[in-house]
Design a protein around this motif. Structure first.
Motif, PDB file in Angstrom:
ATOM      1  N   PHE A 167       0.675  -1.006   0.196  1.00 20.55           N
ATOM      2  CA  PHE A 167      -0.112   0.166  -0.189  1.00 20.55           C
ATOM      3  C   PHE A 167       0.440   1.382  -0.522  1.00 20.55           C
ATOM      4  N   THR A 168       0.291   2.467  -0.188  1.00 19.23           N
ATOM      5  CA  THR A 168       1.016   3.836  -0.325  1.00 19.23           C
ATOM      6  C   THR A 168       1.285   3.631   0.871  1.00 19.23           C
ATOM      7  N   THR A 191       4.886   3.310   4.110  1.00 19.94           N
ATOM      8  CA  THR A 191       6.332   3.094   3.830  1.00 19.94           C
ATOM      9  C   THR A 191       6.296   2.000   4.304  1.00 19.94           C
ATOM     10  N   ASN A 197       3.559  -1.269   5.855  1.00 15.34           N
ATOM     11  CA  ASN A 197       3.794  -1.914   5.396  1.00 15.34           C
ATOM     12  C   ASN A 197       3.536  -3.367   6.113  1.00 15.34           C
ATOM     13  N   PRO A 222       9.063   5.775   1.747  1.00 11.27           N
ATOM     14  CA  PRO A 222       8.313   5.932   1.092  1.00 11.27           C
ATOM     15  C   PRO A 222       7.900   4.739  -0.373  1.00 11.27           C
ATOM     16  N   ILE A 249       5.389   3.888  -3.553  1.00  8.73           N
ATOM     17  CA  ILE A 249       4.433   3.787  -3.852  1.00  8.73           C
ATOM     18  C   ILE A 249       3.217   3.130  -4.110  1.00  8.73           C
ATOM     19  N   GLU A 250       1.928   3.098  -5.358  1.00  7.00           N
ATOM     20  CA  GLU A 250       0.926   2.348  -5.369  1.00  7.00           C
ATOM     21  C   GLU A 250       2.139   1.007  -5.438  1.00  7.00           C
ATOM     22  N   LYS A 251       1.070  -0.141  -4.703  1.00 12.07           N
ATOM     23  CA  LYS A 251       2.125  -1.053  -5.456  1.00 12.07           C
ATOM     24  C   LYS A 251       3.060  -1.430  -4.837  1.00 12.07           C
TER      25      LYS A 251
END
Length: 696
Positions: free
Chosen positions: A516-517, A519, A523, A559, A561-563
């Motif tokens: 998921f978006t 860190t 996640n 960070p 990002i998506e996926k």
């Protein structure tokens, strides 16, 4: 039985009923203050501006009196009871001038002309003549002077009501929109919460883009219902009620004549919605499909470009977009032909009827009303068409909102899984499948599956695609329930446990883990308060993630990002392992967890797997058979049935389907198919196969 869309929207509106009631109360005050204007104007015209044509009498007092030729004259209705009245006089207008008549006038109504010092009044063929003197500007102002205090008072009263209507309009708009936002927030929260409760199989048949459209576009359309439509319709209805009250107060007959507008308006709304609902249903459906194809295209952009499918996807999108445009234009045509045209027609008809009423009725004197009443009536009647215009112009939004609300409530009516608060103690993880048969639709994909996994054991599920491996995991998670047979954990039927409790002690690592978006640490913990940062970092180190993530500038705070598209497959997999480890599940499922990992990373992954499996009942779905040699139990599935079971050595010695699959994979990995000895030839298969493992 499902409630109607209107009733359900009303229930949501009641969640912010205090602000809605306050807004409607202010709206009523504002309408009353606004409609007071014509009555003030009527009073100013009839009782002050044109009231100088009323009878005047000589008086000795200068209070409220006009002075003309050194004599004071006071209006008849301003004499106190018992006060002496002198000679009666009249002031009458002819053309643009006013004339002084020193005496009573029997019938002042009629056509007036002034000639040779005489005022002629003609009515119905009869003419009366009165000696008259034309008044100069100062002389006329002397008669208006006593009226000025009353006019000033009415002007201030008008300004007061204007200020009240401005304040009420502001409060109404603010509270109405505030309450509408509260309602939409609650509706969106409920829709999203319901999506979380929907069974997993629901999403098998509904594209993600369509679900997103229900939560965003459709709820936004409902927001327009509460803000624009409700505002205009509530304003319109209260205005119309206020206008009709004012019309009946002015003149009952005129009010009765104006009632013809109500059935026309109601009939129009019913007929309009019949046509518009058909168009809006298609429009909202096409918008969902457009969202779905956009979402699908973004997710599969690499595949689209690799296979050069840009033109085909663009053509599909263009077809949907053209269809959407076609029905939008139909709605525009419907609105263009109706909204303003309807209001203009109603306005014209109403004024024609008023003119007809006055024109024909005034011939015999039966419908005479004062100029003030006529002005107020026309003003009030004209004010009614502004809210009617607002209501008619919002019919498109009303219908679109109702269609969108129907789509949202259809989604919310889908049966969801019950949410049970609390949790259960961590179970040991003894899993037992007994004569389990399961079908997604009609054909069974699992037939009479029976096996037992003891706590701490590793059970591997192998077989060709479609053999039923993933279906067994779906049943274990209770994404689906079997049609026949039973599944127990620690001797308890899984169907007797709340699904949330059951899954709270299960973990899964997928072939392509979903990140998921956020860190890396977020996640791992997934925002669970029980997973502290120290626990998440420890889990990452235990699975060896620090080795592959050490080069990242921010380390575990990097960070995502998506996926997790900026991370490698191995990095994503280790984060997924750490996630499973931090939640300490009793049952762990590894779904092709090493299928897409390179050989160098696989050694790190294998070490992480050993850490992860320790003390848990583990199910492994694997196509790479070299990764499950140490499994306590291997189940070989074929067309939904367990055709072989045992340890690696036992299955190799059996020389059946597992042996052939392993031999095929070993040959593919080493460049040739080898004749693998079995236990029957007196050699240890494990000892002989170990060197070949390094080649795979």
């Amino acid at each position: 039985m499902t409630q109607s869309t209107g009733k359900r929207l009303l229930q949501y509106a009641l969640s912010a009923k205090k602000t809605f009631i306050a807004a409607l109360l202010l709206l009523s005050i504002g309408v009353a203050a606004e409609l007071a204007g014509p009555f003030i104007a009527k009073n100013m015209i009839d009782n002050h501006m044109l009231a100088i044509e009323k009878p005047y009498f000589e008086t000795t007092s200068s209070e409220d009196a006009a002075e003309y030729n050194n004599t004071f004259y006071k209006r008849a209705d301003r004499f106190e009871p018992g006060e002496t009245k002198g000679q009666e006089i009249r002031l009458l207008q002819a053309g643009r001038s006013f004339y002084f008549i020193n005496g009573a006038v029997a019938q002042p109504d009629g056509e007036r002309t002034f000639q040779d010092g005489q005022l002629h009044i003609s009515r119905g063929g009869n003419e009366t003549v009165y000696p008259a003197v034309k008044l100069g500007a100062n002389e006329l102002f002397a008669f208006y002077k006593p009226e000025l205090p009353g006019i000033y008072q009415l002007v201030w009263l008008y300004l007061l009501f204007l200020a009240i209507s401005i304040v009420a309009e502001f409060g109404k708009t603010y509270w109405l929109q505030s309450s509408s936002n509260q309602v939409i927030r609650k509706l969106r929260t409920d829709v999203y919460a319901h999506i979380q409760r929907l069974p997993v199989h629901f999403f098998d048949n509904l594209p993600a883009g369509k679900v997103v459209s229900r939560v965003t576009n459709d709820t936004e359309a409902i927001k327009d219902l509460f803000i624009a439509v409700l505002s205009n319709f509530s304003t319109g209805i209260i205005n119309i009620i206020g206008v009709y009250v004012a019309l009946f107060l002015l003149d009952v007959r005129l009010g009765l004549i104006s009632l013809f507008l109500i059935p026309i308006l109601v009939l129009w709304i019913v007929l309009y919605r019949k046509v518009a609902t058909k168009y809006n249903t298609i429009i909202r459906s096409r918008l969902s499909e457009i969202n779905a194809i956009i979402n699908e295209s973004i997710q599969g952009m690499s595949i689209i470009r690799i296979f050069r499918r840009q033109k085909q996807r663009s053509a599909e999108f263009e077809h949907l977009n053209d269809d959407y445009l076609k029905y939008q234009n139909k709605m525009l045509n419907l609105n263009a032909f109706t909204s303003h045209n309807l209001v203009n027609c109603l306005r014209t008809i109403s004024f024609v009827m008023v003119l007809w009423y006055f024109g024909f009725g005034s011939l015999d004197g039966s419908t005479f009303v004062s100029i003030g009443v006529l002005y107020a009536f026309v003003d009030v009647l004209g004010r009614m068409f502004q809210p009617i215009t607002g209501m008619v112009n919002q019919l498109a939004n009303l219908d679109s909102s109702m269609v969108s609300a129907g789509r949202v409530f259809t989604l919310m009516d889908e049966p969801g899984e019950p949410v049970t608060d609390g949790t259960m103690p961590r179970y040991k993880g003894e899993v037992n499948f007994k004569n389990v048969s399961f079908a997604y639709k009609k054909d069974f994909v699992l037939r009479d599956i029976s096996f037992e996994a003891r706590p701490g054991e590793t059970v591997a599920l192998v077989g060709h695609t479609g053999s039923g491996k993933s279906s067994i995991i779906n049943l274990l998670f209770r994404f689906y329930d079997p049609q026949r047979g039973s599944i127990t954990i620690d001797g308890k039927e899984v169907t007797d446990m709340p699904k949330q409790w059951l899954r709270s002690h299960m973990g899964i690592v997928l072939q392509d883990p979903y990140l998921f978006t956020g860190t890396i640490v977020s996640n791992v913990s997934l925002g669970d308060e029980r997973i502290t940062r120290e626990r998440a970092e420890r889990a990452l180190r235990e699975v060896g993630a620090d080795k592959l993530l050490a080069h990242l500038p921010l380390g575990f705070d990097e960070p995502v990002i998506e996926k997790g598209s900026t991370l490698s497959a191995g990095q994503r997999q280790l984060i997924s392992f750490a996630r499973a480890l931090s939640f300490d599940p009793a049952i762990l499922i590894l779904d092709e967890a090493t299928a897409s990992i390179d050989t160098e990373t696989e050694s790190v992954i294998q070490e992480a797997l050993e850490v992860l499996k320790k003390g848990r009942t583990t199910f492994i779905i694997a196509h790479r058979l070299s990764t499950i040699r140490s499994a306590d139990q291997i189940l070989v599935l074929h067309r939904g049935e367990i055709v072989e079971r045992g340890s690696h050595d036992e299955l190799m010695a059996l020389g059946g389907r597992y042996f052939r699959m392993y031999q095929l994979q070993l040959g593919a990995g080493s460049g040739e198919v080898k004749n693998i000895p079995t236990a029957e030839s007196g050699a240890s298969s494990a000892g002989i196969l170990q060197p070949s493992m390094k080649q795979v």
